[in-house]
Design a protein around this motif. Structure first.
Motif, PDB file in Angstrom:
ATOM      1  N   MET A  89      78.736  46.965  20.237  1.00  0.00           N
ATOM      2  CA  MET A  89      78.211  45.821  19.453  1.00  0.00           C
ATOM      3  C   MET A  89      76.997  45.245  20.189  1.00  0.00           C
ATOM      4  O   MET A  89      77.072  44.926  21.372  1.00  0.00           O
ATOM      5  N   GLU A  90      75.917  45.076  19.485  1.00  0.00           N
ATOM      6  CA  GLU A  90      74.694  44.571  20.114  1.00  0.00           C
ATOM      7  C   GLU A  90      74.713  43.045  20.114  1.00  0.00           C
ATOM      8  O   GLU A  90      73.981  42.399  19.373  1.00  0.00           O
ATOM      9  N   TYR A  91      75.544  42.465  20.974  1.00  0.00           N
ATOM     10  CA  TYR A  91      75.743  41.018  20.934  1.00  0.00           C
ATOM     11  C   TYR A  91      74.453  40.239  21.218  1.00  0.00           C
ATOM     12  O   TYR A  91      74.196  39.203  20.605  1.00  0.00           O
ATOM     13  N   GLN A  92      73.629  40.725  22.161  1.00  0.00           N
ATOM     14  CA  GLN A  92      72.435  39.947  22.489  1.00  0.00           C
ATOM     15  C   GLN A  92      71.488  39.894  21.288  1.00  0.00           C
ATOM     16  O   GLN A  92      70.890  38.861  21.005  1.00  0.00           O
ATOM     17  N   GLN A  93      71.414  40.995  20.579  1.00  0.00           N
ATOM     18  CA  GLN A  93      70.557  41.039  19.389  1.00  0.00           C
ATOM     19  C   GLN A  93      71.074  40.058  18.330  1.00  0.00           C
ATOM     20  O   GLN A  93      70.301  39.334  17.697  1.00  0.00           O
TER      21      GLN A  93
ATOM     22  N   ASN B 200      70.266  36.586  19.382  1.00  0.00           N
ATOM     23  CA  ASN B 200      68.849  36.303  19.136  1.00  0.00           C
ATOM     24  C   ASN B 200      68.602  35.960  17.662  1.00  0.00           C
ATOM     25  O   ASN B 200      67.855  35.039  17.342  1.00  0.00           O
TER      26      ASN B 200
ATOM     27  N   SER C 273      81.956  43.957  27.962  1.00  0.00           N
ATOM     28  CA  SER C 273      80.543  44.169  28.297  1.00  0.00           C
ATOM     29  C   SER C 273      79.848  42.940  28.872  1.00  0.00           C
ATOM     30  O   SER C 273      78.618  42.905  28.959  1.00  0.00           O
TER      31      SER C 273
ATOM     32  N   TYR D 160      76.321  37.291  27.274  1.00  0.00           N
ATOM     33  CA  TYR D 160      75.159  37.212  26.381  1.00  0.00           C
ATOM     34  C   TYR D 160      74.903  35.744  26.098  1.00  0.00           C
ATOM     35  O   TYR D 160      75.850  34.964  25.997  1.00  0.00           O
TER      36      TYR D 160
ATOM     37  N   THR E 137      78.636  40.203  13.037  1.00  0.00           N
ATOM     38  CA  THR E 137      79.461  41.240  13.660  1.00  0.00           C
ATOM     39  C   THR E 137      80.363  41.917  12.631  1.00  0.00           C
ATOM     40  O   THR E 137      80.772  43.062  12.810  1.00  0.00           O
TER      41      THR E 137
END
Lengths: 304, 304, 304, 304
Positions: A1-5, A8, A47, A50, A299
Motif C-alpha cells: 500500500m502506497e501510504y505516503q502517496q 500526500n 512498513s 508516514y 485505501t
C-alpha cells in the motif's frame, strides 16, 4: 500500500476544503492555538511511518487520554469494572447530565466525561501515585519519557470545569464516586492536559492495532481479548453523538479530543492520527474527520 | 478453522445455560412458538456450511428484514437518503418516540422501527410493486423462491401495531412520511412477517460478508462502499440499546429480530445466524447473544 | 366595580400594543381568520354583562372545549376517572408525546391533548350519542341551541391530525384507550370545532364561577366540590407550559384555545372571555393574556 | 367558622389513618426525628389562633424557607429577577437536573432547589450580611427573635449536599450563578436549617394571607401585587411534582418541606401549618396533605 502517496493526496485535498469548524474556546488556553495547524501520521505494522504537516508538534490530547485510563483500569480489574460504567453509546453530548440522572449515576460508557471520571475514581482507588503512574504508562507505551502535562492548560481547564464538577457531584450523590471530588477532578484534568504529537499518539495507539502488544518489543500491555473490547468501545462510543457517522464514513475504531486530535486504528494494519484544531458542531476535528474518511476511501479498506 | 467443532462446543454449552429470556408476546402469533427451538448456521466464504439444531426451520425474521430494506433503498438512492434518517445509535428502546419528537421526526438510524418505517415509505415511493419487489430481492439474494410471508403473523402483527402507528403519525406530522400511513404500515409489517431459516438467512447475509456480492455467481447486489456502510450501521445500531454490549462482547456487525433470530457477519470470512426465541430484557435473543460471544471467543477472531 | 370602564381602558390599551403573535396555521381553516378580530366579555354574577369589540362573533373554541368534556366526565364518574388521567401540570408543549411514553400512557392532565383524548374515550364509553350529548350539554349551560360545529374547521382539522393520531395510538399501545381510534379522534375534533362567541363562552363559564350552578335558574350542573376541582386544574394546567406565567400575571383559573380564545373565572365574582387570534410562542392568545393581566391589575382582585 | 372544632375533627381522623410515609433519611440528622410528631396551627385574620398536637415544637423548615428568600429577593428587585428563574411548574422531582440542562441553566421556578439556589446567589449579591439579614427577616415577620438555625442539621446537610452541588455547578457552567459556589451552597443550607414551630410558621405566613402586611402592626413587608404573585407561585409550584394534586385536593397556595412541614394560606382568611415528618413518595408530608384536604373540605372554602 502506497501510504505516503495516499497521505500526500489527503494533504492536498484538505487544503482545498474551507474549514467551517471552530477551535474550542471553553478552555481559554486551548483557544490560543492556531487554527491552521494540520498534521497527520500513519504508523503501519509492517512498513513503518508516514506523515505530513505538523505531525511532530505536540498538542493537548484531551479526551484521547480516556483510552489510556480505560486501558489501565481494564489491566487492573476484570468485568466488575463494568458495573460502574456501561459500554453503550450515549446518543447525547459528551457532557450531558440527563442520562446520568435517569440511569442512577451509571455513565453510558467510559469515553463520555462522566464515564472517564468514574474511571479516574477507580484508578485513584487502585494506584499508589495516580498521576505519576498514568504518565509512566504513557511513557512506557510511547517509549518517550519527555511527554508531560501542559501546566497552563491544566490550570486553565481546572478554572472552568463546572460542568465536570456537576457530573462528579451527581454521581457522588448516587454513590458512584468513592474518592474526594476535588482529587478525582484534579486527576481527570491532569490526564486531559497531557501533550503529545501525532507521531507519539500513533506510536501509543499501535498497541491497540497490534493485539495489545507494543510493536517495538512485543511486551503485552493488555490481553488480546481486552484490547479487542477497547477497540469495540472506540467503535461505538469514540466520537460522542457522532460515533455512528464516524463508523459509517470512516469505518475504524478511534477516539477524538477537543484539542483537535483524532487517533484511529485498523487492527492488524496500522494506527493513524490527525490534528487540526477547528471542531465541527459535535466537537470532533472537522478536517480530521475528512482526512480519515479519505484514508479509508483511498485505501479501500476499513474494518467492514 | 474447525468451525463444525466450534459449533458443536457452542451447542453443548448452550444446553447448560438456564434461559431466563422470554418469548415476545406483544405479537400474539409469535407467542405460540416453542421456546425450546435452537439453531445455528455458519456459512464460510471459503469452506461452506456448518450448523446444528433447528437451523433449517423457518421463523419470523422480524427486524432482521430492516437490513434488506435498507439495502434496497441504498441501491436506489445516494446519500440524500440520509437526510431523512440518521446513522447514529439511539441509546433508547427500539420503539421509542422520545428522540423522534426532540429531533423533528428524523429517526436516529434505519434499524429502529421509526427509521425502518421511513425506509419503507421511501421504497413505496421508488418501487412499482413494493411487496413483490421486496420478496423478489430476498429470493434473489438467497436463490430460494419458496421464502414467503407468514399470513397469520402478518395479520396478528397488524392488529397490535399501535406503537408503530404512533411513530408513523408523529413522523407524518413532521413531514417525514410522504405516502399513505396505512400503506406504509402494511408494507413495513409485510417485511417483518417474512419467514426464513438460519441457513437461508446466512446465505442472504453472505452478501454483506462478501463485499456486496453474491457468493454463488459474484453478482454485485450493492457496491462495496455501500456494503461497508451497512455493516457499519449494523455494528453501531443493530441491537437497539444493546448495540454497545454486542460490539463489546461479540465484535461483529449484526442484526437481531424479536422472533429470536440474529444474523451477523465477519467481513471476508463468514455469515452466521442463530435462532432461539426467548429474548433478554433488551429484546435480543438471550441464547443467540451467548452463542455469538462464544463463537468469537473460540475462534479468537472478531473485526477488532 | 366599574367593569365597563375597566374594559374600555383595556380596549384602548390593547390598540397600542404591537401584536407580535401569529395566527395558528397548522389547521388551515383557522389560518383564514382575520388577525384583527378582538373581543372581550365579562359576565358578573351580581351586575350582568360588560363587553367591547367582536364579543358576539363566534370563533373556534378549540381546547376551551376540554373544560366542558371534563365537566361531563366528572359528572358521570367519580375519582376513578383520575386513574386514567392525572392532574399535574405537564411542563411540556400541549401535544408532547415524551411524558406519555415515560409515564406508561397516563396523560399528565385532562387539558393537554393526550388527556382530552382519554376523556373523549371515556365519554364514548359512557354516552349513548356522544356528539349529540356533548352539543346538548353546551346548549344547556349557555341556553343557546344555535351553537354548533363549523364543518369546514372540523374537516380541515381531521385532515391534519397526525400528532393527535400519534398520541391516541401511543396510549392505545399502553391500554389507555378503549374505543376505536378513529371514533375517539372524530369525537375529539368535533368538540374542538364548536364555535361560540365571547358572550356565549362567558355564559357557559359562569357555571364555574357560580359553584357549579347555572346563574339563570340555579340548576346544579356539577357539584360544588367537583367544580372547585375543575377550577384548580384550570389554574395549574389551563395554559400548557405557560400555566405558571398566567397564574403569576393574571391569577385566575382559565383555559385557552388555539382559535385565540381565553375563558377565565373569578369564583363568586365573574366569568370573563377574550378573543384575539394571534398566538404567542406558547400557543396562547397574545392580546388575550395582556387583557386579562390588565383586568386583574385594574380591579386589584385575583384569587390570590 | 368553628375552626377549633374543625381542627379537633381533623386530629381525631388523622389518628385513624395508617401513615405509610417515610421520614426523610438523606439528611441523617432529620432521620432522628420521631415519626409520631404531629401538630397543626391555624391563624385566622379575624379570630386568632387554633391548634392541636405538637404545634409549638420547632422543626426543620427546610424548603418552606424558599418562600422567605423569594420574598426578600422580590422586595429588592423587580421583574428582572425572573430573567434568571422562571415561574412555571417543573413537572419533575425537586432536585432534577434534566430540565436545567435542556433549558440552559434557567430553573423552572424559585421553589425547586435549583431556583432557590439562584435566589440565594442573588441575595448574596444584594445583601451585606446574607445570613444575618435572612434571620432578621424571619425574626421581623414572626416578631420572635429566638428563631435560629439548628447547627447539627446544618452540618449534616452540608455533608450530603452533592446533588445541590451538582445543580450549582451546572448553573455556573451556564453563567447563572455569579458568586462563589461554596458560599451559595452554605447560605442555601443555612436557610433550610432554620427551625420554627407550626405556630411561628403560621404567624410568618399571615403576611401572605394579609396582602403582604404583618397583622400585628400592618407593616407592609411586600407590596400587595408582589404578594399575590408569590401566592400564585406557591399554588402552581409549591409541592414539586405534586403541585397539581395539592391544588386539586386542597385548593390553597402553600409550600412543603422535607422536614414534614406544610404552610398554606387562604388569602384574606387565614394561614395554616401542619407538621408530620413521614413523607409520601413525592416528598410531601403524608398526614399534612390529608389534614389540609380535610380542612378545606370541612370549611367548604378554598380559593376556588
Amino acid at each position: 500500500m502506497e501510504y505516503q502517496q495516499i497521505l500526500n493526496t489527503i494533504n492536498s485535498e484538505l487544503s482545498g476544503i474551507s474549514n467551517s469548524g471552530e477551535v474550542a474556546t471553553y478552555i481559554p488556553e486551548l483557544a490560543t492555538i492556531s487554527p491552521k495547524k494540520l498534521g497527520m501520521h500513519l504508523y503501519c505494522i509492517n512498513s513503518g511511518h508516514y506523515s505530513f504537516g505538523n505531525n511532530e508538534e505536540r498538542f493537548s490530547i484531551q479526551s484521547i487520554s480516556k483510552v489510556f485510563s480505560l486501558t489501565m483500569a481494564m489491566s487492573i480489574l476484570d468485568d466488575q469494572l463494568f458495573r460502574r460504567v456501561d459500554v453503550e453509546p450515549s446518543g447525547n453530548p459528551f457532557n450531558s447530565l440527563i442520562q446520568l440522572e435517569y440511569e442512577n449515576g451509571i455513565p453510558r460508557n467510559p469515553f463520555i466525561n462522566a464515564g472517564a471520571l468514574v474511571i479516574s475514581d477507580i484508578l485513584i482507588s487502585e494506584l499508589k501515585n495516580p498521576k505519576k503512574d498514568f504518565l509512566d504508562f504513557v511513557h512506557n507505551i510511547t517509549e518517550n519519557n519527555s511527554i508531560s502535562v501542559n501546566q497552563k492548560v491544566f490550570i486553565s481547564e481546572k478554572e472552568c470545569s463546572f460542568r465536570n464538577a456537576a457530573l462528579i457531584n451527581l454521581m457522588k450523590s448516587f454513590g458512584n464516586i468513592k474518592n474526594d471530588i476535588e482529587e478525582v477532578l484534579d486527576f481527570y484534568i491532569y490526564q486531559c492536559a497531557i501533550e503529545m504529537s501525532c507521531k507519539e499518539l500513533a506510536t501509543a495507539f499501535m498497541v491497540y492495532a497490534n493485539s495489545g502488544k507494543k510493536l517495538s518489543d512485543t511486551t503485552q500491555i493488555l490481553s488480546e481479548q481486552k484490547t479487542k473490547r477497547i477497540n469495540a468501545i472506540m467503535q461505538t462510543c469514540g466520537f460522542y453523538d457522532e460515533a455512528g457517522e464516524f463508523s459509517f464514513r470512516v469505518g475504524l475504531p478511534g477516539k477524538s479530543g477537543v484539542g483537535g486530535g483524532i487517533a484511529a486504528i485498523h487492527p492488524g494494519q496500522y494506527a493513524v492520527t490527525v490534528w487540526s484544531p477547528p471542531l465541527n458542531p459535535k466537537g470532533n476535528s472537522e478536517l480530521g474527520m475528512h482526512a480519515l474518511e479519505k484514508l479509508t476511501t483511498l485505501t479501500g479498506y476499513s474494518i467492514f
